[in-house]
Design a protein around this motif. Sequence first.
Motif, PDB file in Angstrom:
ATOM      1  N   ILE A  43      -8.310   2.047  -3.089  1.00 35.73           N
ATOM      2  CA  ILE A  43      -7.003   2.839  -2.759  1.00 35.73           C
ATOM      3  C   ILE A  43      -7.186   2.163  -1.135  1.00 35.73           C
ATOM      4  O   ILE A  43      -5.928   2.204  -0.384  1.00 35.73           O
ATOM      5  CB  ILE A  43      -7.056   4.041  -2.915  1.00 35.73           C
ATOM      6  N   PHE A  46      -4.889  -0.141   0.748  1.00 38.37           N
ATOM      7  CA  PHE A  46      -3.519  -0.165   1.317  1.00 38.37           C
ATOM      8  C   PHE A  46      -3.590   0.600   2.634  1.00 38.37           C
ATOM      9  O   PHE A  46      -2.298   0.698   3.242  1.00 38.37           O
ATOM     10  CB  PHE A  46      -2.911   0.787   0.209  1.00 38.37           C
ATOM     11  N   LEU A  94      -0.847   7.076  -0.881  1.00 36.05           N
ATOM     12  CA  LEU A  94      -0.019   5.966  -0.914  1.00 36.05           C
ATOM     13  C   LEU A  94       1.290   5.962  -0.336  1.00 36.05           C
ATOM     14  O   LEU A  94       1.836   5.258   0.434  1.00 36.05           O
ATOM     15  CB  LEU A  94       0.041   5.494  -2.196  1.00 36.05           C
TER      16      LEU A  94
END
Length: 628
Positions: A43, A46, A94
């Motif tokens: 993750i 990102f 995100l």
Amino acid sequence: MEAIVRFPSPAQVQLQGLLGDALQANLNGRLSHFIEDEHSPAIALFGAEHKCCNHEGDWYGEHAGKWLYAAARAASRSAGHPLASHVLRVADFLVAQQEEDGYLGNYAPERRFMHKQPRGPRTWDGAPGQRTWDIWTHSYLIIGLLEVHKYFPEPRYLNAARFIGDLCLQALTQGGVDITELGNHHGMSATILLDPAVELYLRTGEARYLQLAELIVQQADARPELNLLTQALKGADAAEIATGKAYQLCWNMVGLAKLHRATGKPAYLDAVRKVWHSVHEYHLSLGGGPWGGIAHRSREVFNHHGAFSPYGYIETCSTLAWMQMNRELLAITGEAQYAEEIERSAYNDLLGAQAPNGEDWCYYIFPNGRRVYTTYWRCCKSSGAMALEELPGVTYALRGADEIAINIYGPGEATLATAAAGNVRLVQHTAYPADGAVRISVQPERAGRFALALRIPSWADGASVRVNGADGEAWMGANAAGAEAGGYLCLEREWRAGDVVELSLPMVPTLHRKLSQNTQESRAPDGSPVAQQVMRYEYAAITRGPLVFATGLIDGFKMEETVILADGPLLEMAPEALPEGANGPAIRLKLASRPDLVFVPYYEAGGRQDGAWRLTWLQLAPPLGPGH
């Protein structure tokens, strides 16, 4: 266009037995540990600090969307588990990284999919001039965010997925980008955007996403090396469409099937059915996974349809896409053959790739080969976790207002709503797939008339059903609609609490034979055809019910063996011969050339240990010629 079959929420289904154990291991292993928050490496990719400078062009960004999809489904069926908070934390992170134009990838600005990609030098897979998996990553992000929104319906998750779709549409229209230039395999690694594009339309009803989907199909068909729709409609072999890359081709077919649902256009369904037929007839392992990789430039590409080797590769990602392709065809048609393929894949090549700890997976498995748990972030670890989470939703299905279908057998239960009887609780008591006796307890909220459709596997000739014991109703053959093997047996009656269905599925050990051969073809000087077989190897393997069987290294060290089959009965059940720690069942193969060999279910052969060998196919000795 409404699907014929509607699948329940995973929370309505509780699987036990082999599949239930695999799901629990998945929940407590991979899904709980691989990603926990924004600091998890998959993750953190990102975050602004990484993506500002990322020119590597690789595919690691896919894990975010894959994990969101699988973890959201697992969290929805696991009340009180901390996984739900992890899903929301990761999804929120995100969403916060999404840029004003909708971009939510992990590439530096100049490497993003909105820019036209130069064609590189000619390569076997038609790769772009610069390696890119940006569209691929965004496709999985759309799917993952939509799945989070389904179970945790906050508008920001749906909106983030919509913004990605809008950016993709803008790039392919105003931006003048051809999607086939954004992925390898002559564009098939990018045209998989078709699936999330249609999914956006199905979830929102907004016409621009249908426009995006049909534009993707147009561009995929216009590229000469791909001609996706045209080739599929012609009935081209799956190995001959673009590069024949199994994972991408099957995922493209998932998108085409959904596009049929969205538009009702028969050509889309016809194309998917023809590719399905090619894969089913020529490109599946005995355990139900798409396989290839023999004498080819890629381990993940289908072989020529006439090729066979017991050392072929089954990529776990391809098993996922194949199961999803069958899920979509089952939803559209209600035909039992698609449910049977999901079950076959699940009990063999999917379980055969998972480690019992739920953390480790095989990138590849082989009918004959060594079990190798892959390291690092390989794609198949996340694909395997996704494939397992498909199973609760497809084990049962609703067909109309008052018909419940059982698609996959195994211990567990489900509660589904009917119009006539309210909520109906079904409980399967069975040792399936080790045994063919399935006892189903039917517990409707109130007495009512509805149909219970039981899938009769194609291998279960002579199946029978009885309702409420020896003095109750017997349903066999012509006494019930669809009772033939390979269809559904439909029991329509008034059901009351306490009714019990006893299904008997005969499980006969079966010996399969496969031929690897090559025939040299030419013409004689007079023009007449000449054909001469120059290679011939025959193999044998064993199934019983839905399970494929395998043995370990023969005599403790042989990776292969050539055998002569015994005269008379070749297969017998051998419960006394189970290896230590195995659950079985065990089958003894009778041989004339050496002591008999004992086979156990493929998924557990070798004790599910890393490095253990599994041998599914044994080479048969050639017939002796004259004078021997």
